[in-house]
Design a protein around this motif. Structure first.
Motif, PDB file in Angstrom:
ATOM      1  N   ASP A  71       3.587  17.130  22.841  1.00  0.00           N
ATOM      2  CA  ASP A  71       2.257  17.467  22.262  1.00  0.00           C
ATOM      3  C   ASP A  71       1.217  16.445  22.709  1.00  0.00           C
ATOM      4  O   ASP A  71       0.083  16.813  23.115  1.00  0.00           O
ATOM      5  N   ARG A  72       1.671  15.155  22.550  1.00  0.00           N
ATOM      6  CA  ARG A  72       0.742  14.131  22.930  1.00  0.00           C
ATOM      7  C   ARG A  72       0.372  14.262  24.397  1.00  0.00           C
ATOM      8  O   ARG A  72      -0.845  14.265  24.753  1.00  0.00           O
ATOM      9  N   ALA A  73       1.404  14.474  25.248  1.00  0.00           N
ATOM     10  CA  ALA A  73       1.138  14.606  26.682  1.00  0.00           C
ATOM     11  C   ALA A  73       0.217  15.786  26.958  1.00  0.00           C
ATOM     12  O   ALA A  73      -0.742  15.696  27.748  1.00  0.00           O
ATOM     13  N   MET A  74       0.501  16.891  26.268  1.00  0.00           N
ATOM     14  CA  MET A  74      -0.310  18.095  26.409  1.00  0.00           C
ATOM     15  C   MET A  74      -1.778  17.801  26.136  1.00  0.00           C
ATOM     16  O   MET A  74      -2.676  18.156  26.931  1.00  0.00           O
ATOM     17  N   ALA A  75      -1.966  17.110  24.957  1.00  0.00           N
ATOM     18  CA  ALA A  75      -3.346  16.829  24.568  1.00  0.00           C
ATOM     19  C   ALA A  75      -4.029  15.958  25.614  1.00  0.00           C
ATOM     20  O   ALA A  75      -5.176  16.241  26.031  1.00  0.00           O
ATOM     21  N   GLU A  76      -3.258  14.948  26.068  1.00  0.00           N
ATOM     22  CA  GLU A  76      -3.800  14.050  27.079  1.00  0.00           C
ATOM     23  C   GLU A  76      -4.127  14.821  28.340  1.00  0.00           C
ATOM     24  O   GLU A  76      -5.254  14.700  28.899  1.00  0.00           O
ATOM     25  N   ILE A  77      -3.131  15.608  28.771  1.00  0.00           N
ATOM     26  CA  ILE A  77      -3.309  16.378  29.984  1.00  0.00           C
ATOM     27  C   ILE A  77      -4.525  17.279  29.836  1.00  0.00           C
ATOM     28  O   ILE A  77      -5.373  17.382  30.736  1.00  0.00           O
ATOM     29  N   ARG A  78      -4.711  17.903  28.709  1.00  0.00           N
ATOM     30  CA  ARG A  78      -5.841  18.814  28.514  1.00  0.00           C
ATOM     31  C   ARG A  78      -7.161  18.075  28.714  1.00  0.00           C
ATOM     32  O   ARG A  78      -8.048  18.531  29.460  1.00  0.00           O
ATOM     33  N   GLY A  79      -7.253  16.901  28.099  1.00  0.00           N
ATOM     34  CA  GLY A  79      -8.494  16.133  28.250  1.00  0.00           C
ATOM     35  C   GLY A  79      -8.761  15.813  29.711  1.00  0.00           C
ATOM     36  O   GLY A  79      -9.885  16.054  30.223  1.00  0.00           O
ATOM     37  N   GLN A  80      -7.670  15.324  30.374  1.00  0.00           N
ATOM     38  CA  GLN A  80      -7.824  14.924  31.772  1.00  0.00           C
ATOM     39  C   GLN A  80      -8.156  16.143  32.631  1.00  0.00           C
ATOM     40  O   GLN A  80      -9.040  16.093  33.523  1.00  0.00           O
ATOM     41  N   VAL A  81      -7.418  17.270  32.378  1.00  0.00           N
ATOM     42  CA  VAL A  81      -7.671  18.488  33.146  1.00  0.00           C
ATOM     43  C   VAL A  81      -9.151  18.879  33.028  1.00  0.00           C
ATOM     44  O   VAL A  81      -9.819  19.213  34.037  1.00  0.00           O
ATOM     45  N   ALA A  82      -9.707  18.813  31.834  1.00  0.00           N
ATOM     46  CA  ALA A  82     -11.119  19.200  31.652  1.00  0.00           C
ATOM     47  C   ALA A  82     -12.012  18.289  32.482  1.00  0.00           C
ATOM     48  O   ALA A  82     -12.907  18.786  33.208  1.00  0.00           O
ATOM     49  N   ASP A  83     -11.732  16.956  32.395  1.00  0.00           N
ATOM     50  CA  ASP A  83     -12.552  16.036  33.182  1.00  0.00           C
ATOM     51  C   ASP A  83     -12.435  16.316  34.661  1.00  0.00           C
ATOM     52  O   ASP A  83     -13.457  16.419  35.376  1.00  0.00           O
ATOM     53  N   LEU A  84     -11.098  16.508  35.109  1.00  0.00           N
ATOM     54  CA  LEU A  84     -10.853  16.749  36.523  1.00  0.00           C
ATOM     55  C   LEU A  84     -11.524  18.030  36.966  1.00  0.00           C
ATOM     56  O   LEU A  84     -12.220  18.079  37.993  1.00  0.00           O
ATOM     57  N   ALA A  85     -11.354  19.031  36.193  1.00  0.00           N
ATOM     58  CA  ALA A  85     -11.965  20.310  36.518  1.00  0.00           C
ATOM     59  C   ALA A  85     -13.461  20.148  36.613  1.00  0.00           C
ATOM     60  O   ALA A  85     -14.111  20.672  37.558  1.00  0.00           O
ATOM     61  N   LEU A  86     -14.015  19.384  35.655  1.00  0.00           N
ATOM     62  CA  LEU A  86     -15.446  19.185  35.668  1.00  0.00           C
ATOM     63  C   LEU A  86     -15.848  18.507  36.948  1.00  0.00           C
ATOM     64  O   LEU A  86     -16.817  18.947  37.656  1.00  0.00           O
ATOM     65  N   ALA A  87     -15.098  17.406  37.249  1.00  0.00           N
ATOM     66  CA  ALA A  87     -15.447  16.660  38.464  1.00  0.00           C
ATOM     67  C   ALA A  87     -15.330  17.506  39.706  1.00  0.00           C
ATOM     68  O   ALA A  87     -16.266  17.552  40.535  1.00  0.00           O
ATOM     69  N   ALA A  88     -14.186  18.259  39.812  1.00  0.00           N
ATOM     70  CA  ALA A  88     -13.966  19.098  40.983  1.00  0.00           C
ATOM     71  C   ALA A  88     -15.016  20.181  41.100  1.00  0.00           C
ATOM     72  O   ALA A  88     -15.613  20.371  42.183  1.00  0.00           O
ATOM     73  N   ALA A  89     -15.257  20.815  39.980  1.00  0.00           N
ATOM     74  CA  ALA A  89     -16.255  21.882  39.979  1.00  0.00           C
ATOM     75  C   ALA A  89     -17.601  21.302  40.337  1.00  0.00           C
ATOM     76  O   ALA A  89     -18.336  21.908  41.139  1.00  0.00           O
ATOM     77  N   GLY A  90     -17.929  20.134  39.763  1.00  0.00           N
ATOM     78  CA  GLY A  90     -19.214  19.496  40.052  1.00  0.00           C
ATOM     79  C   GLY A  90     -19.329  19.255  41.570  1.00  0.00           C
ATOM     80  O   GLY A  90     -20.388  19.547  42.144  1.00  0.00           O
ATOM     81  N   LYS A  91     -18.264  18.641  42.148  1.00  0.00           N
ATOM     82  CA  LYS A  91     -18.279  18.376  43.573  1.00  0.00           C
ATOM     83  C   LYS A  91     -18.448  19.617  44.395  1.00  0.00           C
ATOM     84  O   LYS A  91     -19.211  19.660  45.380  1.00  0.00           O
ATOM     85  N   LEU A  92     -17.771  20.663  44.060  1.00  0.00           N
ATOM     86  CA  LEU A  92     -17.795  21.899  44.804  1.00  0.00           C
ATOM     87  C   LEU A  92     -19.148  22.539  44.795  1.00  0.00           C
ATOM     88  O   LEU A  92     -19.691  22.911  45.852  1.00  0.00           O
ATOM     89  N   ILE A  93     -19.767  22.667  43.648  1.00  0.00           N
ATOM     90  CA  ILE A  93     -20.938  23.476  43.533  1.00  0.00           C
ATOM     91  C   ILE A  93     -22.187  22.654  43.453  1.00  0.00           C
ATOM     92  O   ILE A  93     -23.284  23.179  43.236  1.00  0.00           O
ATOM     93  N   ARG A  94     -22.179  21.305  43.710  1.00  0.00           N
ATOM     94  CA  ARG A  94     -23.330  20.478  43.611  1.00  0.00           C
ATOM     95  C   ARG A  94     -24.495  20.954  44.483  1.00  0.00           C
ATOM     96  O   ARG A  94     -25.628  20.927  44.001  1.00  0.00           O
ATOM     97  N   HIS A  95     -24.210  21.384  45.652  1.00  0.00           N
ATOM     98  CA  HIS A  95     -25.235  21.710  46.604  1.00  0.00           C
ATOM     99  C   HIS A  95     -25.863  23.029  46.350  1.00  0.00           C
ATOM    100  O   HIS A  95     -27.040  23.179  46.520  1.00  0.00           O
ATOM    101  N   GLU A  96     -25.238  24.104  45.882  1.00  0.00           N
ATOM    102  CA  GLU A  96     -25.786  25.441  45.770  1.00  0.00           C
ATOM    103  C   GLU A  96     -26.367  25.733  44.441  1.00  0.00           C
ATOM    104  O   GLU A  96     -27.002  26.769  44.234  1.00  0.00           O
ATOM    105  N   MET A  97     -26.089  24.958  43.461  1.00  0.00           N
ATOM    106  CA  MET A  97     -26.535  25.300  42.096  1.00  0.00           C
ATOM    107  C   MET A  97     -27.534  24.294  41.586  1.00  0.00           C
ATOM    108  O   MET A  97     -27.446  23.117  41.841  1.00  0.00           O
ATOM    109  N   ASP A  98     -28.462  24.770  40.875  1.00  0.00           N
ATOM    110  CA  ASP A  98     -29.364  23.878  40.181  1.00  0.00           C
ATOM    111  C   ASP A  98     -28.855  23.591  38.857  1.00  0.00           C
ATOM    112  O   ASP A  98     -27.796  24.037  38.470  1.00  0.00           O
ATOM    113  N   ASP A  99     -29.570  22.776  38.118  1.00  0.00           N
ATOM    114  CA  ASP A  99     -29.079  22.336  36.775  1.00  0.00           C
ATOM    115  C   ASP A  99     -28.911  23.433  35.804  1.00  0.00           C
ATOM    116  O   ASP A  99     -27.998  23.439  35.001  1.00  0.00           O
TER     117      ASP A  99
END
Lengths: 278, 175, 72
Positions: B122-150
């Motif tokens: 459970d603890r790992a899951m929760a941790e992983i979830r937090g990290q996944v959200a951050d990672l996803a955010l970072a990855a998504a941010g990197k991917l779409i930084r150029h084509e999307m506005d705020d």
């Protein structure tokens, strides 16, 4: 003709004991010498036994004990209460007769003799004659046996009882007939006892002498062995008959002993035989 | 009769001699032969009797001792058997006890381990979830930084979160 | 002619006849009994010996008579 010992015959037969020498008024005969020899043998055996007998018997003591045990057993079985008084005379008779018979079988007895001149011709008188070949010896023993069984009868039944038993027949009216028979039968025991022993031993002596004169070495030996058996049997018979007469005399009428058979119907020997059987 | 007596030479001297001889012999034999030998024989027979009795008694004693020994041996054997049975029983009991104890212990250990594992997961899951959200955010941010506005970026994140929320709520309900 | 030896011989010879037969009968019966019942030998012995002695006595009487004929 008192002797067969003629010039041509080797056989010396004398029916009576022959005098050897005179000792004052007493004539010493050769059968007295035989008697004395038998007595000395027995006495020395007795002295040996009194010195050397042990609880665990040796060979010799077993040999001495055998007649004691055998006759003792018979006397004991017939007289359980009085055996210790009856046994010694019976045993003495047995041993004396036995040894006296065997003295006659010793070499030299009846053959070594003195030359005497008798009735005009020369004769050889043997120094030793077996005692039982002298009627004086056997008659003395028979008289002893007679005294023994009469005295035991008196002791067992009293004087009156003994006389009544001996002389009064079972149905009293038969007494005159039976009494002489009884007296004769009682007295004939003396004659038959003495004559039986004398006849046997004397005949045995003659037999041996004849065989010795007629044949060579081996044949008389056979008869010598036979005479040894006869000597023992005759001694045993004398002792057993004495015992049987004592048994008859002590049995008495009280126990209904003579109820089933008339005492006069059988002679004394017949009754004695029957008494000997139980 | 006269002739008979004379022919057989029956005379008083001989008779008396024989009688004296007989009586003397009777005395001698009785005194020196019969009495000692009879005494010895009696002694012997009594001794033999006694010996036989003794032997019998000894045999009886032996028999008794044997029975006693046998009884003792059988008693001992019975006792030993009992002891062994008792020991066996004790051992069995102990084994069973130890076994059950071990089993409960093992069970306890496994349940605790499972619980720990679940909690860890459970603890790992929760941790992983937090990290996944951050990672996803970072990855998504990197991917779409150029084509999307705020504005568009904001709308996209919101959409994503909206999508994630029902799934996260359902996951939390399950644990 | 002296017939005394003949008389003596006849006395003992004829006198031995009966006891001879009697002894034979007695011994044969005793042996028969012994064969049937060997354990009885002890009980038989004394009556057997006495019986033989009493039978034999007759022959002895004959012998005595013979001797008397010869010597007296």
């Amino acid at each position: 003709m008192p002797h067969f010992a003629t010039e041509e015959s080797l056989i010396h037969v004398a029916i009576k004991a022959e005098p050897l020498f005179h000792l004052g008024p007493i004539t010493v005969t050769n059968s007295m010498v035989g008697t004395l020899i038998a007595t000395v043998i027995l006495a020395s055996l007795a002295f040996w036994a009194s010195r050397n007998s042990a609880v665990v018997p040796g060979r010799f003591q077993s040999f001495l004990e055998f007649p004691l045990e055998f006759l003792g057993g018979i006397v004991r079985s017939q007289h359980p209460t009085r055996w210790s008084a009856i046994l010694p005379p019976i045993l003495t008779i047995f041993l004396l007769v036995l040894v006296a018979n065997y003295v006659g079988l010793l070499p030299g007895v009846g053959t070594i003799g003195l030359h005497v001149v008798e009735d005009g011709h020369e004769a050889v008188v043997p120094i030793i004659r077996p005692a039982s070949a002298d009627l004086n010896f056997t008659l003395t023993l028979a008289l002893v046996a007679f005294v023994l069984f009469v005295s035991w009868g008196v002791r067992a039944n009293g004087v009156r009882g003994y006389l009544k038993e001996t002389f009064v027949a079972n149905p009293p009216y038969m007494t005159p007939l039976m009494t002489p028979i009884h007296i004769v039968s009682e007295l004939s025991r003396i004659i038959s006892l003495s004559m039986r022993l004398f006849g046997n031993v004397f005949a045995g002596e003659i037999l041996l002498a004849v065989m010795l004169a007629l044949t060579f070495a081996i044949v008389p030996t056979v008869f010598l062995g036979l005479e040894m058996i006869f000597g023992a049997v005759q001694a045993l018979v004398f002792a057993l008959l004495t015992l049987t007469y004592i048994t008859l005399a002590t049995a008495g009428h009280g126990g209904g002993h003579d109820e089933e058979h008339e005492p006069g119907e059988h002679d004394a020997d017949d009754v004695a035989l029957r008494a000997g059987a139980h | 009769m006269e002739a008979l007596i004379q022919e057989f030479d029956v005379n008083l001297v001989s008779l008396v001699f024989q009688l004296i001889n007989f009586l003397l012999l009777l005395y001698l034999l009785n005194r020196f032969l019969f009495k000692p030998l009879l005494a010895r024989m009696d002694e012997r027979s009594s001794k033999i009797e006694k010996g036989l009795e003794d032997a019998e008694a000894a045999a009886r004693d032996r028999e008794l001792a044997r029975a006693e020994r046998e009884a003792a041996v059988s008693e001992a054997r019975k006792e030993a058997n009992e002891m062994i049975a008792r020991a066996n029983k004790i051992a069995e009991d102990t084994r069973n006890e130890i076994l059950t104890e071990a089993r409960t212990e093992a069970e306890k250990v496994t349940t605790r381990a499972r619980e720990e594992i679940v909690a860890e997961k459970d603890r790992a899951m929760a941790e992983i979830r937090g990290q996944v959200a951050d990672l996803a955010l970072a990855a998504a941010g990197k991917l779409i930084r150029h084509e999307m506005d705020d504005k568009a970026q904001k709308r996209l994140v919101e959409e994503f979160l909206a999508e994630v929320k029902p799934a996260g709520s359902s996951k939390s309900a399950r644990s | 002619m002296d017939l005394t030896p003949l008389a003596a011989g006849l006395a003992i010879g004829l006198g031995a006849l009966g006891p001879g037969i009697g002894l034979g009968l007695g011994v044969s019966k005793a042996m028969e009994a012994l064969g049937r019942n060997p354990e009885a030998s002890g009980a038989l012995f004394v009556p057997y010996v006495l019986g033989l002695a009493l039978t034999e006595a007759v022959a002895i009487y004959a012998l005595v008579i013979g001797l008397l004929i010869l010597f007296v």
